[in-house]
Write a protein that holds these residues in place. Structure first.
Motif, PDB file in Angstrom:
ATOM      1  N   LEU A 104     -50.443 -29.233  11.102  1.00  0.00           N
ATOM      2  CA  LEU A 104     -51.801 -28.683  11.235  1.00  0.00           C
ATOM      3  C   LEU A 104     -52.584 -29.403  12.324  1.00  0.00           C
ATOM      4  O   LEU A 104     -53.341 -28.772  13.072  1.00  0.00           O
ATOM      5  N   VAL A 105     -52.392 -30.708  12.432  1.00  0.00           N
ATOM      6  CA  VAL A 105     -53.049 -31.458  13.506  1.00  0.00           C
ATOM      7  C   VAL A 105     -52.556 -30.956  14.860  1.00  0.00           C
ATOM      8  O   VAL A 105     -53.345 -30.750  15.792  1.00  0.00           O
ATOM      9  N   PHE A 106     -51.255 -30.723  14.977  1.00  0.00           N
ATOM     10  CA  PHE A 106     -50.696 -30.194  16.219  1.00  0.00           C
ATOM     11  C   PHE A 106     -51.319 -28.848  16.561  1.00  0.00           C
ATOM     12  O   PHE A 106     -51.726 -28.607  17.699  1.00  0.00           O
ATOM     13  N   LEU A 107     -51.409 -27.958  15.579  1.00  0.00           N
ATOM     14  CA  LEU A 107     -51.985 -26.637  15.823  1.00  0.00           C
ATOM     15  C   LEU A 107     -53.468 -26.739  16.163  1.00  0.00           C
ATOM     16  O   LEU A 107     -53.978 -25.950  16.979  1.00  0.00           O
ATOM     17  N   PHE A 108     -54.157 -27.687  15.560  1.00  0.00           N
ATOM     18  CA  PHE A 108     -55.573 -27.890  15.878  1.00  0.00           C
ATOM     19  C   PHE A 108     -55.736 -28.254  17.354  1.00  0.00           C
ATOM     20  O   PHE A 108     -56.585 -27.699  18.051  1.00  0.00           O
ATOM     21  N   TYR A 109     -54.916 -29.177  17.832  1.00  0.00           N
ATOM     22  CA  TYR A 109     -54.998 -29.572  19.245  1.00  0.00           C
ATOM     23  C   TYR A 109     -54.598 -28.431  20.174  1.00  0.00           C
ATOM     24  O   TYR A 109     -55.161 -28.280  21.263  1.00  0.00           O
ATOM     25  N   THR A 110     -53.632 -27.620  19.747  1.00  0.00           N
ATOM     26  CA  THR A 110     -53.242 -26.460  20.547  1.00  0.00           C
ATOM     27  C   THR A 110     -54.402 -25.466  20.641  1.00  0.00           C
ATOM     28  O   THR A 110     -54.718 -24.965  21.726  1.00  0.00           O
ATOM     29  N   ALA A 111     -55.036 -25.187  19.501  1.00  0.00           N
ATOM     30  CA  ALA A 111     -56.175 -24.265  19.483  1.00  0.00           C
ATOM     31  C   ALA A 111     -57.330 -24.803  20.329  1.00  0.00           C
ATOM     32  O   ALA A 111     -57.980 -24.053  21.070  1.00  0.00           O
ATOM     33  N   LYS A 112     -57.556 -26.110  20.241  1.00  0.00           N
ATOM     34  CA  LYS A 112     -58.627 -26.742  21.025  1.00  0.00           C
ATOM     35  C   LYS A 112     -58.338 -26.610  22.522  1.00  0.00           C
ATOM     36  O   LYS A 112     -59.227 -26.308  23.320  1.00  0.00           O
ATOM     37  N   GLU A 113     -57.083 -26.844  22.888  1.00  0.00           N
ATOM     38  CA  GLU A 113     -56.686 -26.718  24.293  1.00  0.00           C
ATOM     39  C   GLU A 113     -56.900 -25.285  24.788  1.00  0.00           C
ATOM     40  O   GLU A 113     -57.462 -25.065  25.863  1.00  0.00           O
ATOM     41  N   TRP A 114     -56.476 -24.316  23.998  1.00  0.00           N
ATOM     42  CA  TRP A 114     -56.625 -22.919  24.401  1.00  0.00           C
ATOM     43  C   TRP A 114     -58.095 -22.545  24.512  1.00  0.00           C
ATOM     44  O   TRP A 114     -58.474 -21.805  25.414  1.00  0.00           O
ATOM     45  N   TYR A 115     -58.921 -23.017  23.600  1.00  0.00           N
ATOM     46  CA  TYR A 115     -60.363 -22.729  23.646  1.00  0.00           C
ATOM     47  C   TYR A 115     -60.946 -23.233  24.970  1.00  0.00           C
ATOM     48  O   TYR A 115     -61.689 -22.518  25.643  1.00  0.00           O
ATOM     49  N   GLU A 116     -60.596 -24.465  25.329  1.00  0.00           N
ATOM     50  CA  GLU A 116     -61.117 -25.048  26.578  1.00  0.00           C
ATOM     51  C   GLU A 116     -60.602 -24.287  27.804  1.00  0.00           C
ATOM     52  O   GLU A 116     -61.348 -24.032  28.742  1.00  0.00           O
ATOM     53  N   LEU A 117     -59.329 -23.926  27.776  1.00  0.00           N
ATOM     54  CA  LEU A 117     -58.759 -23.199  28.914  1.00  0.00           C
ATOM     55  C   LEU A 117     -59.417 -21.832  29.085  1.00  0.00           C
ATOM     56  O   LEU A 117     -59.695 -21.402  30.214  1.00  0.00           O
ATOM     57  N   ILE A 118     -59.679 -21.149  27.989  1.00  0.00           N
ATOM     58  CA  ILE A 118     -60.248 -19.800  28.063  1.00  0.00           C
ATOM     59  C   ILE A 118     -61.741 -19.831  28.382  1.00  0.00           C
ATOM     60  O   ILE A 118     -62.211 -19.134  29.293  1.00  0.00           O
ATOM     61  N   TYR A 119     -62.497 -20.657  27.652  1.00  0.00           N
ATOM     62  CA  TYR A 119     -63.952 -20.604  27.779  1.00  0.00           C
ATOM     63  C   TYR A 119     -64.540 -21.545  28.834  1.00  0.00           C
ATOM     64  O   TYR A 119     -65.627 -21.300  29.332  1.00  0.00           O
ATOM     65  N   HIS A 120     -63.830 -22.616  29.156  1.00  0.00           N
ATOM     66  CA  HIS A 120     -64.353 -23.534  30.178  1.00  0.00           C
ATOM     67  C   HIS A 120     -63.760 -23.286  31.556  1.00  0.00           C
ATOM     68  O   HIS A 120     -64.421 -23.512  32.564  1.00  0.00           O
TER      69      HIS A 120
END
Length: 198
Positions: A104-120
């Motif tokens: 779950l920690v791994f998936l959290f970091y993956t989701a965080k990375e994708w959020y930054e890539l898409i929105y930032h």
């Protein structure tokens, strides 16, 4: 005329068929490996061929914590199988819980990375070739993590309900083989995407 009796000593253990579950999982892993190889080759082929930005060097950071968590989860999954072989269901359940937490920690970091890539950075699957191959490869791996997580959760529930014992160790080992495969694939993805691809 006397005869000398001949005795045959059997030094080898009788041959038994391998576990159907392990053979089945090995076949699945081979098939999944072929799919991942196609995606990895596509990613490598298109490195540096995007006509517009952003580029991997501009937006990607090494996911060190996520990688440590995912690779550590292979150790906890192995510990869960070892515990169940000794009929230590409580220890097995605890190790399964640790494996799920790390995933779950791994998936959290993956989701965080994708959020930054898409929105930032505005990097989507349609932005450029890098976006297309990145989300396809990393997304394929993340999907496998989710599938493994679901199966691990089912095993955890069985352990919590005391519906699991040492006779289920082989089934849990089959599941752990899948999880080790997912971790091994991440080593390749990490190396290709975050090290060589930058």
């Amino acid at each position: 005329m006397s005869t000398i009796p001949v005795t045959r000593e059997v030094s080898e253990a009788p041959w038994t068929l391998p576990s159907r579950g392990i053979v089945g999982m090995a076949c699945l892993i081979l098939a999944e490996s072929a799919i991942f190889i196609i995606f990895v080759v596509a990613y490598v082929y298109y490195i540096g061929k995007s006509l517009s930005g952003p580029t991997p060097k501009q937006v990607l950071e090494l996911p060190i914590v996520a990688t440590i968590c995912l690779l550590s989860s292979s150790i906890t999954a192995h510990a869960a199988v070892s515990s169940l072989r000794k009929d230590r269901v409580s220890a097995c359940t605890a190790w399964l819980g640790a494996t799920i937490f790390l995933a779950l920690v791994f998936l959290f970091y993956t989701a965080k990375e994708w959020y930054e890539l898409i929105y930032h950075y505005g990097l989507t699957i349609r932005t450029n070739l890098f976006g297309t191959t990145f989300y396809s490869l990393v997304g394929l791996h993340a999907t496998h993590v989710v599938v493994g997580l679901i199966m691990l959760t089912v095993a955890l529930i069985a352990g919590l309900r005391k519906a699991m014992n040492e006779h289920h160790a082989e089934k849990l080992e089959v599941l752990s083989l899948y999880w080790h495969f997912v971790d091994a694939v991440w080593v390749v993805v990490f190396t290709v995407v975050y090290v060589l691809g930058r």
